[in-house]
Scaffold this motif. Structure first.
Motif, PDB file in Angstrom:
ATOM      1  N   ARG A 259     -18.845 -34.549  -8.751  1.00 44.08           N
ATOM      2  CA  ARG A 259     -17.510 -35.075  -9.074  1.00 44.08           C
ATOM      3  C   ARG A 259     -17.615 -36.001 -10.289  1.00 44.08           C
ATOM      4  NH1 ARG A 259     -13.603 -34.235  -4.890  1.00 44.08           N
ATOM      5  NH2 ARG A 259     -12.260 -35.505  -6.236  1.00 44.08           N
ATOM      6  N   ASN A 260     -16.573 -36.012 -11.096  1.00 46.58           N
ATOM      7  CA  ASN A 260     -16.558 -36.894 -12.262  1.00 46.58           C
ATOM      8  C   ASN A 260     -15.613 -38.071 -12.078  1.00 46.58           C
ATOM      9  OD1 ASN A 260     -14.063 -35.722 -12.473  1.00 46.58           O
ATOM     10  ND2 ASN A 260     -14.429 -34.720 -14.456  1.00 46.58           N
ATOM     11  N   ASP A 261     -15.189 -38.294 -10.820  1.00 46.58           N
ATOM     12  CA  ASP A 261     -14.219 -39.360 -10.568  1.00 46.58           C
ATOM     13  C   ASP A 261     -14.704 -40.362  -9.526  1.00 46.58           C
ATOM     14  OD1 ASP A 261     -14.135 -37.617  -8.461  1.00 46.58           O
ATOM     15  OD2 ASP A 261     -11.968 -37.309  -8.464  1.00 46.58           O
ATOM     16  N   ILE A 262     -16.007 -40.452  -9.343  1.00 43.32           N
ATOM     17  CA  ILE A 262     -16.583 -41.415  -8.405  1.00 43.32           C
ATOM     18  C   ILE A 262     -16.979 -42.680  -9.156  1.00 43.32           C
ATOM     19  CG2 ILE A 262     -18.533 -41.896  -6.864  1.00 43.32           C
ATOM     20  CD1 ILE A 262     -16.503 -39.986  -5.673  1.00 43.32           C
ATOM     21  N   CYS A 263     -16.469 -43.802  -8.699  1.00 41.41           N
ATOM     22  CA  CYS A 263     -16.852 -45.094  -9.277  1.00 41.41           C
ATOM     23  C   CYS A 263     -17.983 -45.668  -8.434  1.00 41.41           C
ATOM     24  CB  CYS A 263     -15.657 -46.039  -9.278  1.00 41.41           C
ATOM     25  SG  CYS A 263     -16.080 -47.709  -9.768  1.00 41.41           S
ATOM     26  N   LEU A 264     -19.175 -45.632  -8.966  1.00 47.07           N
ATOM     27  CA  LEU A 264     -20.362 -46.080  -8.234  1.00 47.07           C
ATOM     28  C   LEU A 264     -20.620 -47.556  -8.513  1.00 47.07           C
ATOM     29  CD1 LEU A 264     -22.618 -44.753  -6.448  1.00 47.07           C
ATOM     30  CD2 LEU A 264     -24.006 -44.721  -8.536  1.00 47.07           C
ATOM     31  N   PHE A 265     -20.743 -48.342  -7.463  1.00 48.12           N
ATOM     32  CA  PHE A 265     -21.078 -49.757  -7.613  1.00 48.12           C
ATOM     33  C   PHE A 265     -22.586 -49.897  -7.457  1.00 48.12           C
ATOM     34  CE2 PHE A 265     -16.686 -49.868  -5.808  1.00 48.12           C
ATOM     35  CZ  PHE A 265     -16.059 -50.252  -6.989  1.00 48.12           C
ATOM     36  N   VAL A 464     -27.542 -51.838  -1.166  1.00 44.19           N
ATOM     37  CA  VAL A 464     -26.797 -50.822  -0.417  1.00 44.19           C
ATOM     38  C   VAL A 464     -25.981 -49.934  -1.347  1.00 44.19           C
ATOM     39  CG1 VAL A 464     -26.663 -52.180   1.697  1.00 44.19           C
ATOM     40  CG2 VAL A 464     -24.869 -52.427  -0.042  1.00 44.19           C
ATOM     41  N   ALA A 465     -25.712 -48.720  -0.874  1.00 42.47           N
ATOM     42  CA  ALA A 465     -24.893 -47.763  -1.611  1.00 42.47           C
ATOM     43  C   ALA A 465     -23.415 -48.098  -1.426  1.00 42.47           C
ATOM     44  CB  ALA A 465     -25.177 -46.349  -1.115  1.00 42.47           C
ATOM     45  N   ALA A 466     -22.642 -47.971  -2.512  1.00 44.80           N
ATOM     46  CA  ALA A 466     -21.205 -48.257  -2.452  1.00 44.80           C
ATOM     47  C   ALA A 466     -20.493 -47.531  -3.584  1.00 44.80           C
ATOM     48  CB  ALA A 466     -20.943 -49.762  -2.549  1.00 44.80           C
ATOM     49  N   PHE A 467     -19.281 -47.059  -3.319  1.00 51.92           N
ATOM     50  CA  PHE A 467     -18.497 -46.427  -4.378  1.00 51.92           C
ATOM     51  C   PHE A 467     -17.017 -46.469  -4.012  1.00 51.92           C
ATOM     52  CE2 PHE A 467     -19.064 -42.757  -1.534  1.00 51.92           C
ATOM     53  CZ  PHE A 467     -17.794 -42.171  -1.553  1.00 51.92           C
ATOM     54  N   ALA A 468     -16.192 -46.135  -4.984  1.00 47.30           N
ATOM     55  CA  ALA A 468     -14.755 -46.006  -4.759  1.00 47.30           C
ATOM     56  C   ALA A 468     -14.262 -44.722  -5.424  1.00 47.30           C
ATOM     57  CB  ALA A 468     -14.004 -47.209  -5.328  1.00 47.30           C
ATOM     58  N   TRP A 469     -13.212 -44.167  -4.866  1.00 47.75           N
ATOM     59  CA  TRP A 469     -12.531 -43.010  -5.449  1.00 47.75           C
ATOM     60  C   TRP A 469     -11.049 -43.289  -5.449  1.00 47.75           C
ATOM     61  CZ3 TRP A 469      -8.713 -40.136  -3.120  1.00 47.75           C
ATOM     62  CH2 TRP A 469      -8.263 -39.021  -3.831  1.00 47.75           C
ATOM     63  N   PHE A 470     -10.362 -42.896  -6.532  1.00 47.14           N
ATOM     64  CA  PHE A 470      -8.932 -43.134  -6.675  1.00 47.14           C
ATOM     65  C   PHE A 470      -8.228 -41.819  -6.985  1.00 47.14           C
ATOM     66  CE2 PHE A 470     -11.380 -46.762  -8.126  1.00 47.14           C
ATOM     67  CZ  PHE A 470     -10.847 -47.814  -7.399  1.00 47.14           C
TER      68      PHE A 470
END
Length: 581
Positions: A259-265, A464-470
């Motif tokens: 995916r090209n729309d994952i915001c990875l923290f 830790v792993a974390a991300f957001a999707w909009f």
């Protein structure tokens, strides 16, 4: 036959003496082990050996009937057994307050999974203490007594050892400092930690009374023309360094990576390496250095209730009798699926979205994720990295354990990608936020640490792993929040090299404290208790604020050497692009 006859003719006094000596030697084993594993100064180490031995000698001979005080001293036996097992798992550290809380809040299924994989240390403990208890019961039933001479010598030896131990304790306070007796002398330190654990459980039980009347005074500052859907996923034991998205060499997150729309923290560390503390702090507006305030405030479901959302808490873990349950109960709908696999959470989310077409939804999903035993967290279709057998925890099985763990991450990728697709298909103004509660040790380095929740932490338990999707509608309606969260754009140059552009808060230094405030800001929920300076969707994120970790005694310690991080840990942080903690 001769051996039987010899045993038969052992005198009552000798049986009593055997039980007494066995008791003292066996319960002193943790002191000997801790002297070797802990970084104690000379005076503390000496005190840790001499003072407790004096106490045990006096204890076991306090009554004339041999065996009675051994049975009355069961708490010492329990502490010793627990400490030996703990050392076999983590290699160092005393039993912390969190370990007692974990013991009382872990469901039987999780406990049995762990015990089945540490059979060696459990067998040693049983072999050491069960015969002692059986012998003591036999002595009590037979009403055997100590010989007068033996009892007198033991008591004199105990008094001398205790007196010498007190002198050593004074020297440790004078020359080495710190809370020597409370924090370093076994079993005094463990008794203190048990008291802290009980105190925390009392606070959990009183939560309804202590939080009664609390209000967030929440309101919404923005609204879509249609309905809005926000899903907050709390992962379990998912460390960043084993995610393909973070640069791991194995393809453990292929669907999210496509995916090209994952915001990875990339720079989030946990506030606690234990679920029973980490998840409540994630669900609470309380800052790390004000932990006691946790019991006087409601949590994230209550905030969204006040803002007019229909709130759901759906967990694939069983109720734990811990603070998590209290905060979850504020949701309008609470469900515990207890399914074999986390995909059931996605299916339930899809049903909730379909069945409530006219409601603004806030859904919290609590995963089973990568909780040990790893090979039980995914269907066999996801057993890509082999072998992944169910093996005991040992260095010789490190590769199998790693393979099973990576397979659990691969399945988590499938779950999360499917969740994003499910929310996306609804076409609403929507967002998905994911973060794990803590990481995990996997026998990674010379320390040979395993699992999480150890009294001393490592890089692997923290990052830790974390991300957001909009959704597309969300990005159109709230472009400033989407841009503040940022996204990593990948594109190919003429020479086929891949370039990456980091934007906004993708690399912002955060802790899991940010999740509450990010979820609120993401959904345009405003409150005096929502701090946008720690929200990853805010352009006002404070990158200079110190980060804090909640230690075993619930004290907030600034990240670094104060929480026991070593050069090995700092090397890993730098390897993952984190230069400053």
């Amino acid at each position: 036959m001769k051996l039987f006859n010899d045993i038969k003719h052992i005198s009552p006094e000798r049986w009593s003496a055997l039980a007494a000596i066995w008791f003292v030697v066996s319960v002193m084993l943790p002191n000997i082990m801790l002297t070797a594993t802990e970084n104690y100064g000379f005076w503390t180490a000496a005190c840790n050996l001499v003072l407790p031995s004096g106490i045990y000698l006096l204890w076991v001979t306090a009554a004339r009937r041999g065996g009675v005080m051994v049975l009355w001293g069961f708490i010492f036996i329990f502490f010793a057994a627990f400490q030996i097992v703990l050392l076999s798992l983590f290699g160092n550290s005393i039993i912390g307050a969190d370990m007692f809380t974990n013991l009382l809040t872990t469901n039987p299924g999780e406990a049995s999974e762990l015990l089945a994989n540490i059979g060696g240390s459990v067998a040693i403990v049983f072999a050491l203490f069960l015969p002692l208890l059986a012998l003591s019961i036999f002595i009590v039933v037979k009403r055997y007594r100590y010989g007068a001479t033996f009892r007198r010598r033991m008591r004199r030896s105990g008094a001398a050892a205790m007196a010498a131990g007190l002198v050593l304790l004074l020297a440790a306070y004078l020359f080495e400092g710190g809370s020597v007796l409370r924090d370093r002398i076994f079993p005094v330190n463990v008794s203190y930690n048990l008291g802290l654990g009980i105190s925390e459980l009392i606070n959990v039980r009183r939560y309804d009374a202590t939080s009664e009347g609390f209000s967030y005074d929440a309101r919404r500052t923005g609204r879509s023309d249609g309905r809005e859907v926000y899903v907050f996923v709390i992962g379990e034991a998912s460390r960043a360094c084993n995610w393909q998205l973070y640069g791991y060499g194995r393809e453990t997150t292929p669907r999210l990576a496509r995916r090209n729309d994952i915001c990875l923290f990339r720079n989030i560390v946990t506030q606690s390496n234990t679920t029973h503390k980490s998840v409540p702090m994630i669900l609470s507006s309380v800052s790390t250095d004000r932990h006691d305030e946790l019991y006087r405030r409601t949590g994230l479901p209550a905030l969204f209730n006040e803002a007019g959302f229909d709130t759901w808490f759906v967990s694939n873990q069983a109720p734990q009798g811990a603070m998590i349950d209290n905060l979850a109960d504020d949701a309008d709908h609470v469900e515990y699926l207890s399914s074999d696999y986390d995909m059931s959470l996605v299916e339930r989310t899809g049903a909730i979205i379909r069945d409530n077409p006219d409601r603004d939804l806030f859904i919290i999903l609590h995963c089973y994720g990568s909780h040990f035993c790893y090979h039980q967290r995914y269907p066999r279709d996801f057993a890509r990295f082999m072998p992944d057998d169910n093996v005991s925890i040992s260095e010789q099985h490190a590769q199998q354990l790693l393979n099973a763990y990576d397979n659990s991450i691969l399945y988590t990728d499938h779950v999360l990608a499917s969740l994003v697709e499910t929310v996306e298909a609804d076409g609403s103004c929507a967002a998905v936020l994911y973060c794990s509660d803590h990481g995990e040790d996997l026998l990674d380095d010379s320390r040979r640490r395993f699992l999480h929740a150890s009294p001393t932490v490592t890089y692997y338990q923290l990052h830790v792993a974390a991300f957001a999707w909009f959704s597309e509608k969300y990005r159109e309606l709230y472009p400033e929040r989407f841009e503040a969260a940022g996204i990593e754009y990948f594109y190919t140059l003429i020479d086929d090299a891949v370039a990456r552009v980091m934007k906004a808060n993708t690399a912002a230094p955060a802790t899991t404290r940010s999740l509450f405030h990010t979820a609120a800001d993401m959904a345009s929920v405003e409150s005096p208790y929502v701090d946008v300076s720690v929200a990853l969707t805010s352009s006002d994120f404070d990158c200079d604020a110190p980060r804090f970790y909640l230690d075993d005694h619930n004290h907030a310690e600034e990240f670094g050497s104060a929480i026991g991080l070593t050069d090995e840990d700092m090397t890993m942080f730098r390897k993952m692009g984190i230069e400053r903690l």
